[in-house]
Motif scaffolding. Structure first.
Motif, PDB file in Angstrom:
ATOM      1  N   ILE A 298      45.649  -2.143  -2.953  1.00  8.55           N
ATOM      2  CA  ILE A 298      44.816  -1.418  -3.927  1.00  8.55           C
ATOM      3  C   ILE A 298      43.341  -1.578  -3.587  1.00  8.55           C
ATOM      4  CG2 ILE A 298      44.094  -1.372  -6.352  1.00  8.55           C
ATOM      5  CD1 ILE A 298      47.001  -2.161  -7.065  1.00  8.55           C
ATOM      6  N   ALA A 299      42.921  -2.799  -3.195  1.00  8.09           N
ATOM      7  CA  ALA A 299      41.519  -3.018  -2.815  1.00  8.09           C
ATOM      8  C   ALA A 299      41.144  -2.185  -1.585  1.00  8.09           C
ATOM      9  CB  ALA A 299      41.284  -4.501  -2.542  1.00  8.09           C
ATOM     10  N   ALA A 300      42.029  -2.141  -0.593  1.00  4.49           N
ATOM     11  CA  ALA A 300      41.759  -1.343   0.603  1.00  4.49           C
ATOM     12  C   ALA A 300      41.707   0.144   0.276  1.00  4.49           C
ATOM     13  CB  ALA A 300      42.823  -1.618   1.665  1.00  4.49           C
ATOM     14  N   ARG A 301      42.538   0.570  -0.666  1.00  2.00           N
ATOM     15  CA  ARG A 301      42.514   1.988  -1.076  1.00  2.00           C
ATOM     16  C   ARG A 301      41.205   2.324  -1.783  1.00  2.00           C
ATOM     17  NH1 ARG A 301      45.381   6.421   0.121  1.00  2.00           N
ATOM     18  NH2 ARG A 301      46.002   6.941  -1.998  1.00  2.00           N
ATOM     19  N   CYS A 302      40.650   1.378  -2.526  1.00  2.34           N
ATOM     20  CA  CYS A 302      39.336   1.601  -3.140  1.00  2.34           C
ATOM     21  C   CYS A 302      38.281   1.839  -2.059  1.00  2.34           C
ATOM     22  CB  CYS A 302      38.937   0.409  -4.003  1.00  2.34           C
ATOM     23  SG  CYS A 302      39.879   0.244  -5.542  1.00  2.34           S
ATOM     24  N   LEU A 303      38.291   1.013  -1.009  1.00  6.80           N
ATOM     25  CA  LEU A 303      37.349   1.190   0.098  1.00  6.80           C
ATOM     26  C   LEU A 303      37.588   2.513   0.812  1.00  6.80           C
ATOM     27  CD1 LEU A 303      35.051  -0.123   1.741  1.00  6.80           C
ATOM     28  CD2 LEU A 303      36.821  -1.140   3.214  1.00  6.80           C
ATOM     29  N   GLN A 304      38.850   2.886   0.939  1.00  5.60           N
ATOM     30  CA  GLN A 304      39.181   4.168   1.552  1.00  5.60           C
ATOM     31  C   GLN A 304      38.634   5.324   0.712  1.00  5.60           C
ATOM     32  OE1 GLN A 304      43.385   5.234   1.822  1.00  5.60           O
ATOM     33  NE2 GLN A 304      43.178   5.539   4.034  1.00  5.60           N
ATOM     34  N   GLY A 305      38.725   5.189  -0.608  1.00  3.95           N
ATOM     35  CA  GLY A 305      38.164   6.205  -1.496  1.00  3.95           C
ATOM     36  C   GLY A 305      36.661   6.320  -1.350  1.00  3.95           C
ATOM     37  N   LEU A 306      35.979   5.184  -1.132  1.00  4.95           N
ATOM     38  CA  LEU A 306      34.534   5.200  -0.903  1.00  4.95           C
ATOM     39  C   LEU A 306      34.195   5.996   0.353  1.00  4.95           C
ATOM     40  CD1 LEU A 306      31.612   4.226  -1.376  1.00  4.95           C
ATOM     41  CD2 LEU A 306      32.230   2.122  -0.154  1.00  4.95           C
ATOM     42  N   GLY A 307      34.928   5.750   1.439  1.00  2.00           N
ATOM     43  CA  GLY A 307      34.686   6.500   2.667  1.00  2.00           C
ATOM     44  C   GLY A 307      34.947   7.985   2.489  1.00  2.00           C
ATOM     45  N   ALA A 308      36.031   8.315   1.806  1.00  5.11           N
ATOM     46  CA  ALA A 308      36.351   9.726   1.561  1.00  5.11           C
ATOM     47  C   ALA A 308      35.274  10.395   0.721  1.00  5.11           C
ATOM     48  CB  ALA A 308      37.710   9.833   0.871  1.00  5.11           C
ATOM     49  N   ALA A 309      34.754   9.671  -0.278  1.00  2.00           N
ATOM     50  CA  ALA A 309      33.705  10.231  -1.136  1.00  2.00           C
ATOM     51  C   ALA A 309      32.436  10.513  -0.354  1.00  2.00           C
ATOM     52  CB  ALA A 309      33.413   9.273  -2.294  1.00  2.00           C
ATOM     53  N   MET A 310      32.118   9.673   0.629  1.00  2.00           N
ATOM     54  CA  MET A 310      30.915   9.887   1.428  1.00  2.00           C
ATOM     55  C   MET A 310      31.044  11.095   2.351  1.00  2.00           C
ATOM     56  SD  MET A 310      29.260   6.202   2.442  1.00  2.00           S
ATOM     57  CE  MET A 310      30.729   5.427   3.108  1.00  2.00           C
ATOM     58  N   LEU A 311      32.221  11.261   2.957  1.00  2.00           N
ATOM     59  CA  LEU A 311      32.327  12.329   3.957  1.00  2.00           C
ATOM     60  C   LEU A 311      32.673  13.695   3.368  1.00  2.00           C
ATOM     61  CD1 LEU A 311      35.423  13.383   5.073  1.00  2.00           C
ATOM     62  CD2 LEU A 311      35.573  10.944   5.591  1.00  2.00           C
ATOM     63  N   LEU A 312      33.450  13.717   2.276  1.00  2.00           N
ATOM     64  CA  LEU A 312      34.003  14.981   1.807  1.00  2.00           C
ATOM     65  C   LEU A 312      32.941  15.997   1.362  1.00  2.00           C
ATOM     66  CD1 LEU A 312      37.292  15.295  -0.171  1.00  2.00           C
ATOM     67  CD2 LEU A 312      35.405  16.810  -0.672  1.00  2.00           C
ATOM     68  N   PRO A 313      31.979  15.660   0.498  1.00  2.00           N
ATOM     69  CA  PRO A 313      31.016  16.691   0.073  1.00  2.00           C
ATOM     70  C   PRO A 313      30.108  17.154   1.193  1.00  2.00           C
ATOM     71  CG  PRO A 313      30.384  14.544  -0.782  1.00  2.00           C
ATOM     72  CD  PRO A 313      31.740  14.388  -0.182  1.00  2.00           C
ATOM     73  N   GLN A 314      29.930  16.344   2.228  1.00  7.21           N
ATOM     74  CA  GLN A 314      29.070  16.750   3.337  1.00  7.21           C
ATOM     75  C   GLN A 314      29.700  17.906   4.116  1.00  7.21           C
ATOM     76  OE1 GLN A 314      26.539  15.045   2.597  1.00  7.21           O
ATOM     77  NE2 GLN A 314      27.653  13.397   1.545  1.00  7.21           N
ATOM     78  N   THR A 315      31.043  17.985   4.115  1.00  2.00           N
ATOM     79  CA  THR A 315      31.702  19.026   4.901  1.00  2.00           C
ATOM     80  C   THR A 315      31.313  20.419   4.408  1.00  2.00           C
ATOM     81  OG1 THR A 315      33.690  18.930   3.496  1.00  2.00           O
ATOM     82  CG2 THR A 315      33.632  17.507   5.429  1.00  2.00           C
ATOM     83  N   MET A 316      31.408  20.644   3.115  1.00  2.00           N
ATOM     84  CA  MET A 316      31.075  21.951   2.568  1.00  2.00           C
ATOM     85  C   MET A 316      29.582  22.238   2.715  1.00  2.00           C
ATOM     86  SD  MET A 316      31.856  23.513  -1.249  1.00  2.00           S
ATOM     87  CE  MET A 316      33.628  23.597  -1.053  1.00  2.00           C
ATOM     88  N   ALA A 317      28.733  21.233   2.481  1.00  2.40           N
ATOM     89  CA  ALA A 317      27.286  21.439   2.591  1.00  2.40           C
ATOM     90  C   ALA A 317      26.877  21.774   4.021  1.00  2.40           C
ATOM     91  CB  ALA A 317      26.549  20.187   2.110  1.00  2.40           C
ATOM     92  N   ILE A 318      27.459  21.104   5.021  1.00  2.00           N
ATOM     93  CA  ILE A 318      27.123  21.390   6.421  1.00  2.00           C
ATOM     94  C   ILE A 318      27.612  22.773   6.818  1.00  2.00           C
ATOM     95  CG2 ILE A 318      27.538  20.677   8.811  1.00  2.00           C
ATOM     96  CD1 ILE A 318      27.644  17.793   7.844  1.00  2.00           C
ATOM     97  N   ILE A 319      28.779  23.183   6.317  1.00  2.00           N
ATOM     98  CA  ILE A 319      29.284  24.530   6.608  1.00  2.00           C
ATOM     99  C   ILE A 319      28.316  25.585   6.086  1.00  2.00           C
ATOM    100  CG2 ILE A 319      31.081  26.206   5.998  1.00  2.00           C
ATOM    101  CD1 ILE A 319      33.081  23.881   6.144  1.00  2.00           C
ATOM    102  N   VAL A 320      27.848  25.414   4.845  1.00  2.00           N
ATOM    103  CA  VAL A 320      26.916  26.377   4.261  1.00  2.00           C
ATOM    104  C   VAL A 320      25.610  26.421   5.057  1.00  2.00           C
ATOM    105  CG1 VAL A 320      25.522  26.891   2.215  1.00  2.00           C
ATOM    106  CG2 VAL A 320      27.913  26.220   1.956  1.00  2.00           C
ATOM    107  N   ALA A 321      25.161  25.242   5.549  1.00  2.00           N
ATOM    108  CA  ALA A 321      23.919  25.197   6.317  1.00  2.00           C
ATOM    109  C   ALA A 321      24.095  25.735   7.732  1.00  2.00           C
ATOM    110  CB  ALA A 321      23.402  23.764   6.374  1.00  2.00           C
TER     111      ALA A 321
END
Length: 536
Positions: free
Chosen positions: A102-125
Motif C-alpha cells: 500500500i505504501a509503494a502504491r501511494c508513491l506510485q500514485g505520486l509519480g502518476a499524478a506528476m506525469l499524467l496532466p503534463q501529457t495533455m498540456a504538452i500535446i496542446v502546446a
C-alpha cells in the motif's frame, strides 16, 4: 534520437507510453487480487486499499501537479513523474506484506499524478489547432486501451509468472520513456510566473481522504457513527474548498472557474467521472466472479475479457479521426450506450455455471462502445480550451476523472461487501438443513464470521468449512466443503448483480447527458489569400 527531437508524433508516442503505464495500473491490479490475497495473507479490505491508495493519491495531486508543470516546466515534471513511478513499481513488486504494498502504491500514485496532466498540456502546446483533435484522439484511444488491456495483460503475467510481475512490467517501459523524454520532448515551460494554491491542496486532500475512507471501511465498521461523520466531513470540506477557490480566482486557484464557462468542457468532466465509475466498478466484481466462482485462472480470466480490449483497440483510432471531422457528441453517446448494454447483458447471463463463450457477444458490444468513448471524450473536452489554460484544464479534467475512480472503486467495494454479507447468510441458511446436525451451528457461524471480517475472495469459499469440527467423517467433511463452495458461488452471484447495476446506470446517465453538449461545426479551412497576394 536527435533527429526525432521536437517531432510532434514522436513526442505523442513518448507521452502516450507514460500515460499508458499510469492507466494500466488502475485495472491490472484487479486481476491479481485473489493471488495477492492468498500470497500476502491479506483481507479483501486491505487489497481494496491497494487499489484505492493509488487512485486516491493520483486524484488528490493531479491539479497540483498540473500547476507545478506551469511553474517548473511540463517536461521537467513529466520526467520526475516517470522516474518516481518506475521506482515505485519496483517497490510494489518486492513488497512482502500488504502495508509495504500500500505504501509503494501511494508513491506510485505520486509519480502518476506528476506525469499524467503534463501529457495533455504538452500535446496542446505541441500540435497546432488543426491537428490537435487527431492527437488528442490518439491520447484518448490510449486511455481506452489501457483501461481494458489491464485484465488481459495482468492475467497473462499472473499465470505465467507471479502477481509481482504486474508491477515489474513497468520497469522497461519506464526506462524507455525516460530516455525518450530527455531526447525527444523539448521544454515547454511558460514564461510568466505562477504560484501554487497550498490552501486548496490541503482542503481537497482532506475531503477526498474522508470520502474514500468512509466508503471503503464502512462495511468493516458496520457503518457506525464515525463513518457517517467522515462522509459528512467530506461534503463539508468540499463546500469549504469551493468557497476558498472562489476567493482565489484572481490569484491562480487550483480550479479556475472560467474553465466551466465552456459548456462542453463542463459536461465532459461529468462524463469522464461517470466513465471511471463504470469502468472501475465493472472490473472489481467481474474479476472476482471469473476467478473465484467460475474457477478460471488469472490468464483465462484475462483472455475471456480480451475481445473487449482487441475490439476497442481497433475502433478507437477511427473514432478519434471521425470526431475531428464531424464532432464527437453522437459518437460518444453511442459508445456509452453500447458499453452499458454490453455490461447489462453480462449481468443477465452471469450464473455459477455460465460458460465463458456466452460472455463474448456482450464483451464485443462493450468493446465497440469503449472504442467510441475515450477518443471523442478527450477531443471534445479540450477543443474549446485556450492553449494558455491547457495545464489547468488538463489537471481539472483528469482530477475529476480520477475522483470518479475513487468513488467507483470505494463504492463498489462497499456495496459488494454489504451485499455479500446478506446473500451468503441467506445461502447458508438454505443449505445448512442438508448437513448433519452437529455441523449446522458451526457452519452458519463460519459464514457469519467470514462476512463480518471481509470475505476471503481468493479462496472461492464462504469460510464456513473452516469452523466445523475437524474430527468428522471424510464423507461429511466433503459434504460441508461442497456446501461451503455452493454458498459462496450462489451468494456472490446474487450480490454481484445489484452491485453491477450501479456502474451500468451511471454510464447510461452519462450517455443521456451527451444530448446537452453543443454539436461541433467544423470551420472551413482558411484560404491562404495573403500568401497568394504577396507572391503576386
Amino acid at each position: 534520437m536527435r533527429k526525432w527531437h521536437g517531432n510532434p508524433w514522436a513526442i505523442l508516442i513518448t507521452l502516450s507510453l507514460g500515460f499508458f503505464m499510469t492507466l494500466l495500473d488502475l485495472t491490472i491490479v484487479n486481476i491479481a487480487m485473489p493471488s495477492m490475497i492468498e500470497q500476502l495473507h491479506a483481507s479483501l479490505d486491505e487489497i481494496l486499499w491497494v487499489i484505492n491508495a493509488y487512485v486516491l493519491i493520483l486524484a488528490v495531486l493531479l491539479i497540483t501537479a498540473g500547476r507545478l508543470g506551469d511553474v517548473r516546466g511540463q517536461r521537467t515534471i513529466f520526467i520526475f513523474g516517470v522516474a518516481t513511478f518506475t521506482v515505485a513499481s519496483l517497490l510494489c513488486g518486492i513488497s512482502q506484506n500488504p502495508t509495504e504494498l500500500i505504501a509503494a502504491r501511494c508513491l506510485q500514485g505520486l509519480g502518476a499524478a506528476m506525469l499524467l496532466p503534463q501529457t495533455m498540456a504538452i500535446i496542446v502546446a505541441t500540435f497546432p489547432p488543426q491537428r490537435r483533435g487527431a492527437a488528442l484522439g490518439v491520447w484518448g484511444a490510449v486511455a481506452g486501451v489501457a483501461a481494458i488491456a489491464g485484465p488481459t495483460l495482468g492475467g497473462f503475467l499472473v499465470s505465467a509468472f507471479d502477481w509481482r510481475w504486474i508491477f515489474f512490467v513497468n520497469l522497461p517501459v519506464g526506462v524507455v520513456v525516460l530516455i525518450a523524454a530527455f531526447t525527444i520532448i523539448p521544454s515547454v515551460k511558460q514564461e510568466r510566473s505562477h504560484r501554487l494554491d497550498l490552501g486548496g491542496v490541503l482542503i481537497a486532500t482532506a475531503a477526498l481522504f474522508c470520502l474514500s475512507f468512509a466508503l471503503t471501511e464502512g462495511q468493516r465498521y458496520d457503518w457506525n457513527i464515525w463513518i457517517w461523520l467522515l462522509g459528512a466531513a467530506s461534503i463539508l470540506l468540499l463546500v469549504v474548498f469551493l468557497l476558498q477557490q472562489r476567493t482565489q480566482q484572481e490569484n491562480e486557484p487550483l480550479v479556475p472557474f472560467s474553465l466551466f464557462r465552456d459548456r462542453n468542457y463542463t459536461i465532459l468532466n461529468f462524463i469522464a467521472a461517470a466513465v471511471s465509475v463504470g469502468m472501475i466498478g465493472m472490473f472489481l466484481p467481474l474479476t472476482i466472479y471469473l476467478q473465484s466462482v467460475l474457477g478460471y485462472s488469472a490468464l483465462k480470466s484475462g483472455l475471456v475479457m480480451a475481445p473487449m480490449s482487441v475490439i476497442s483497440m481497433f475502433v478507437a483510432p477511427f473514432a478519434g479521426r471521425l470526431s475531428d471531422r464531424i464532432g464527437g457528441k453522437f459518437i460518444l453517446m453511442g459508445g456509452l450506450t453500447l458499453y452499458g448494454i454490453g455490461m447489462a447483458w453480462i449481468v443477465l447471463i452471469a450464473e455459477p455455471t455460465t460458460n465463458w463463450p456466452a460472455f463474448w457477444p456482450a464483451l464485443i458490444i462493450s468493446g465497440l462502445g469503449v472504442g467510441c468513448v475515450f477518443a471523442p471524450m478527450a477531443t471534445e473536452a479540450m477543443r474549446g480550451i485556450e492553449p494558455r489554460m491547457a495545464g489547468a484544464a488538463s489537471g481539472v479534467y483528469n482530477t475529476i476523472r480520477q475522483i470518479g475512480s475513487v468513488v467507483g472503486s470505494a463504492a463498489m467495494g462497499a456495496i459488494l461487501q454489504n451485499q455479500l454479507a446478506s446473500s451468503l447468510q441467506h445461502e447458508a441458511n438454505v443449505r445448512a438443513g442438508q448437513l448433519p446436525a452437529q455441523a449446522r451451528g458451526p457452519f452458519l457461524a463460519g459464514v457469519k464470521n467470514a462476512a463480518k471480517g471481509g470475505i476471503e475472495v481468493g479462496a472461492g469459499q464462504s469460510g464456513a468449512d473452516k469452523s466445523v469440527p475437524k474430527n468428522l467423517p471424510q464423507e461429511v467433511a466433503g459434504q460441508i466443503a461442497r456446501a461451503s463452495k455452493a454458498v459462496f458461488d450462489h451468494g456472490f452471484v446474487t450480490a454481484m448483480k445489484p452491485t453491477m447495476a450501479l456502474p451500468i446506470v451511471v454510464v447510461l446517465v452519462a450517455a443521456l447527458s451527451c444530448l446537452v453538449m453543443k454539436r461541433y461545426v467544423r470551420q472551413p479551412e482558411a484560404q491562404p489569400t495573403e500568401t497568394v497576394e504577396a507572391g503576386a
